[in-house]
Design a protein around this motif. Sequence first.
Motif, PDB file in Angstrom:
ATOM      1  N   LEU A   1      17.493   8.728  -0.911  1.00  9.79           N
ATOM      2  CA  LEU A   1      16.028   8.791  -0.955  1.00  9.79           C
ATOM      3  C   LEU A   1      15.528  10.140  -1.454  1.00  9.79           C
ATOM      4  CD1 LEU A   1      15.566   6.977   2.429  1.00  9.79           C
ATOM      5  CD2 LEU A   1      15.207   6.032   0.148  1.00  9.79           C
ATOM      6  N   PRO A   2      14.493  10.127  -2.289  1.00  8.71           N
ATOM      7  CA  PRO A   2      13.992  11.367  -2.879  1.00  8.71           C
ATOM      8  C   PRO A   2      13.308  12.277  -1.853  1.00  8.71           C
ATOM      9  CG  PRO A   2      12.578   9.525  -3.513  1.00  8.71           C
ATOM     10  CD  PRO A   2      13.763   8.953  -2.781  1.00  8.71           C
ATOM     11  N   CYS A   3      12.819  11.704  -0.776  1.00  9.68           N
ATOM     12  CA  CYS A   3      12.071  12.495   0.212  1.00  9.68           C
ATOM     13  C   CYS A   3      12.963  13.471   0.965  1.00  9.68           C
ATOM     14  CB  CYS A   3      11.364  11.563   1.183  1.00  9.68           C
ATOM     15  SG  CYS A   3      12.373  10.158   1.685  1.00  9.68           S
ATOM     16  N   CYS A   4      14.160  13.020   1.374  1.00 14.50           N
ATOM     17  CA  CYS A   4      14.984  13.856   2.251  1.00 14.50           C
ATOM     18  C   CYS A   4      16.455  13.866   1.834  1.00 14.50           C
ATOM     19  CB  CYS A   4      14.877  13.371   3.697  1.00 14.50           C
ATOM     20  SG  CYS A   4      15.337  11.645   3.898  1.00 14.50           S
ATOM     21  N   GLY A   5      16.801  13.138   0.733  1.00 14.30           N
ATOM     22  CA  GLY A   5      18.178  13.152   0.247  1.00 14.30           C
ATOM     23  C   GLY A   5      19.129  12.371   1.119  1.00 14.30           C
ATOM     24  N   ARG A   6      18.608  11.642   2.098  1.00 14.26           N
ATOM     25  CA  ARG A   6      19.485  10.854   2.950  1.00 14.26           C
ATOM     26  C   ARG A   6      19.624   9.443   2.396  1.00 14.26           C
ATOM     27  NH1 ARG A   6      17.644  12.738   8.953  1.00 14.26           N
ATOM     28  NH2 ARG A   6      15.807  13.500   7.866  1.00 14.26           N
ATOM     29  N   GLN A   7      20.653   8.733   2.890  1.00 14.49           N
ATOM     30  CA  GLN A   7      20.965   7.410   2.371  1.00 14.49           C
ATOM     31  C   GLN A   7      20.339   6.328   3.251  1.00 14.49           C
ATOM     32  OE1 GLN A   7      24.980   7.213   1.220  1.00 14.49           O
ATOM     33  NE2 GLN A   7      24.619   5.460  -0.108  1.00 14.49           N
ATOM     34  N   SER A   8      19.861   5.283   2.585  1.00 13.07           N
ATOM     35  CA  SER A   8      19.317   4.143   3.324  1.00 13.07           C
ATOM     36  C   SER A   8      19.481   2.904   2.460  1.00 13.07           C
ATOM     37  CB  SER A   8      17.829   4.378   3.611  1.00 13.07           C
ATOM     38  OG  SER A   8      17.237   3.200   4.135  1.00 13.07           O
ATOM     39  N   SER A   9      19.435   1.755   3.097  1.00 15.99           N
ATOM     40  CA  SER A   9      19.346   0.512   2.333  1.00 15.99           C
ATOM     41  C   SER A   9      17.884   0.329   1.934  1.00 15.99           C
ATOM     42  CB  SER A   9      19.790  -0.666   3.188  1.00 15.99           C
ATOM     43  OG  SER A   9      19.371  -1.875   2.561  1.00 15.99           O
ATOM     44  N   LEU A  10      17.678  -0.142   0.718  1.00 13.54           N
ATOM     45  CA  LEU A  10      16.303  -0.430   0.287  1.00 13.54           C
ATOM     46  C   LEU A  10      15.659  -1.459   1.209  1.00 13.54           C
ATOM     47  CD1 LEU A  10      16.820  -0.603  -3.583  1.00 13.54           C
ATOM     48  CD2 LEU A  10      15.733   1.232  -2.287  1.00 13.54           C
ATOM     49  N   ALA A  11      16.486  -2.306   1.820  1.00 11.83           N
ATOM     50  CA  ALA A  11      15.951  -3.324   2.723  1.00 11.83           C
ATOM     51  C   ALA A  11      15.419  -2.708   4.014  1.00 11.83           C
ATOM     52  CB  ALA A  11      17.021  -4.364   3.038  1.00 11.83           C
ATOM     53  N   ASP A  12      15.835  -1.458   4.312  1.00 15.44           N
ATOM     54  CA  ASP A  12      15.431  -0.829   5.572  1.00 15.44           C
ATOM     55  C   ASP A  12      14.253   0.130   5.434  1.00 15.44           C
ATOM     56  OD1 ASP A  12      17.445  -2.183   6.856  1.00 15.44           O
ATOM     57  OD2 ASP A  12      18.893  -0.541   6.657  1.00 15.44           O
ATOM     58  N   LEU A  13      13.753   0.322   4.211  1.00 13.12           N
ATOM     59  CA  LEU A  13      12.562   1.170   4.063  1.00 13.12           C
ATOM     60  C   LEU A  13      11.397   0.506   4.780  1.00 13.12           C
ATOM     61  CD1 LEU A  13      12.792   2.208   0.286  1.00 13.12           C
ATOM     62  CD2 LEU A  13      13.811   3.309   2.292  1.00 13.12           C
ATOM     63  N   HIS A  14      10.435   1.315   5.166  1.00 12.46           N
ATOM     64  CA  HIS A  14       9.266   0.758   5.867  1.00 12.46           C
ATOM     65  C   HIS A  14       8.183   0.442   4.848  1.00 12.46           C
ATOM     66  CE1 HIS A  14      10.733   2.979   9.707  1.00 12.46           C
ATOM     67  NE2 HIS A  14      11.398   1.866   9.487  1.00 12.46           N
ATOM     68  N   TYR A  15       7.997  -0.835   4.603  1.00  9.29           N
ATOM     69  CA  TYR A  15       7.025  -1.289   3.618  1.00  9.29           C
ATOM     70  C   TYR A  15       5.737  -1.684   4.324  1.00  9.29           C
ATOM     71  CZ  TYR A  15      11.115  -1.622   0.595  1.00  9.29           C
ATOM     72  OH  TYR A  15      12.243  -1.341  -0.129  1.00  9.29           O
TER      73      TYR A  15
ATOM     74  N   GLU B   1       0.825  -1.217   0.000  1.00  9.26           N
ATOM     75  CA  GLU B   1       0.000   0.000   0.000  1.00  9.26           C
ATOM     76  C   GLU B   1       0.851   1.254   0.000  1.00  9.26           C
ATOM     77  OE1 GLU B   1      -2.679  -0.564   3.282  1.00  9.26           O
ATOM     78  OE2 GLU B   1      -3.622  -2.280   2.277  1.00  9.26           O
ATOM     79  N   ARG B   2       1.885   1.262   0.782  1.00 12.32           N
ATOM     80  CA  ARG B   2       2.757   2.438   0.820  1.00 12.32           C
ATOM     81  C   ARG B   2       4.135   2.073   1.361  1.00 12.32           C
ATOM     82  NH1 ARG B   2       1.890   5.435   6.030  1.00 12.32           N
ATOM     83  NH2 ARG B   2       2.062   7.384   4.906  1.00 12.32           N
ATOM     84  N   ILE B   3       5.095   2.973   1.034  1.00 13.66           N
ATOM     85  CA  ILE B   3       6.461   2.828   1.536  1.00 13.66           C
ATOM     86  C   ILE B   3       6.790   4.141   2.237  1.00 13.66           C
ATOM     87  CG2 ILE B   3       8.872   2.428   0.907  1.00 13.66           C
ATOM     88  CD1 ILE B   3       7.862   1.289  -1.779  1.00 13.66           C
ATOM     89  N   THR B   4       7.348   4.060   3.413  1.00 11.01           N
ATOM     90  CA  THR B   4       7.773   5.290   4.077  1.00 11.01           C
ATOM     91  C   THR B   4       9.258   5.237   4.407  1.00 11.01           C
ATOM     92  OG1 THR B   4       6.926   4.419   6.153  1.00 11.01           O
ATOM     93  CG2 THR B   4       5.536   6.015   5.025  1.00 11.01           C
ATOM     94  N   CYS B   5       9.820   6.443   4.551  1.00 10.31           N
ATOM     95  CA  CYS B   5      11.255   6.610   4.765  1.00 10.31           C
ATOM     96  C   CYS B   5      11.594   6.355   6.233  1.00 10.31           C
ATOM     97  CB  CYS B   5      11.622   8.043   4.374  1.00 10.31           C
ATOM     98  SG  CYS B   5      13.324   8.481   4.736  1.00 10.31           S
ATOM     99  N   PRO B   6      12.614   5.524   6.496  1.00 10.94           N
ATOM    100  CA  PRO B   6      12.999   5.257   7.885  1.00 10.94           C
ATOM    101  C   PRO B   6      13.678   6.459   8.536  1.00 10.94           C
ATOM    102  CG  PRO B   6      14.511   4.161   6.369  1.00 10.94           C
ATOM    103  CD  PRO B   6      13.427   4.771   5.524  1.00 10.94           C
ATOM    104  N   ARG B   7      14.094   7.440   7.721  1.00  9.85           N
ATOM    105  CA  ARG B   7      14.822   8.608   8.267  1.00  9.85           C
ATOM    106  C   ARG B   7      13.876   9.770   8.563  1.00  9.85           C
ATOM    107  NH1 ARG B   7      20.106   6.636   8.697  1.00  9.85           N
ATOM    108  NH2 ARG B   7      20.478   5.301   6.919  1.00  9.85           N
ATOM    109  N   CYS B   8      13.063  10.151   7.557  1.00  7.44           N
ATOM    110  CA  CYS B   8      12.217  11.343   7.744  1.00  7.44           C
ATOM    111  C   CYS B   8      10.747  10.975   7.876  1.00  7.44           C
ATOM    112  CB  CYS B   8      12.410  12.323   6.578  1.00  7.44           C
ATOM    113  SG  CYS B   8      11.676  11.763   5.013  1.00  7.44           S
ATOM    114  N   GLU B   9      10.424   9.700   7.682  1.00  6.24           N
ATOM    115  CA  GLU B   9       9.068   9.190   7.853  1.00  6.24           C
ATOM    116  C   GLU B   9       8.068   9.688   6.821  1.00  6.24           C
ATOM    117  OE1 GLU B   9       8.033   9.511  12.006  1.00  6.24           O
ATOM    118  OE2 GLU B   9       9.723   8.248  12.578  1.00  6.24           O
ATOM    119  N   ASN B  10       8.554  10.411   5.808  1.00 10.48           N
ATOM    120  CA  ASN B  10       7.658  10.787   4.714  1.00 10.48           C
ATOM    121  C   ASN B  10       7.435   9.607   3.789  1.00 10.48           C
ATOM    122  OD1 ASN B  10       6.940  13.561   5.091  1.00 10.48           O
ATOM    123  ND2 ASN B  10       9.097  14.054   4.716  1.00 10.48           N
TER     124      ASN B  10
END
Length: 155
Positions: free
Chosen positions: A97-111, A62-71
Amino acid sequence: MSDDVLSVIPTDPWWQPEASQAERARGLVTTLVPWNPDSIEPEVSLTWHESVALVDCGANLERITCPRCENEVDTDWWRALLDDRYEDGFNDLSAVLPCCGRQSSLADLHYDWPCGFARFEIEIWNPGRSWLTEGELAAIAAEIGHPVRQVMAHI
Ligand SMILES: [Zn+2]
């Protein structure tokens, strides 16, 4: 005709069990999905992937959110990036990440629902039940020798 598939994957996308560990885990999982004769018989399979594979929740995403900025993370951006990385077997999961320009592993995004990346999975086709409990996941982790998480796909 659609199927439900409950996948159990190691938390580390690159980690793989020995065959004996995987078989012990399969034995345990089989006891967690008893066959109710009114439904389709559950089937438990083990898959070792040569390279990291996306373990997708299919129509349940349904959605993916950023683990850093939560957008919220744009799913079109995410799908395009996956298409790019697929050729290399997801050898590199890091992303800016496009939301906040910070780096993350794709495995760590909140799905939502959960998705993951893995080189090994236990797939339970037509489990005939809902999510595994924390206790059941811990028991599977003990057999397989690594912490695990679950992905429920509707395909
Ligand atoms: Zn962000």
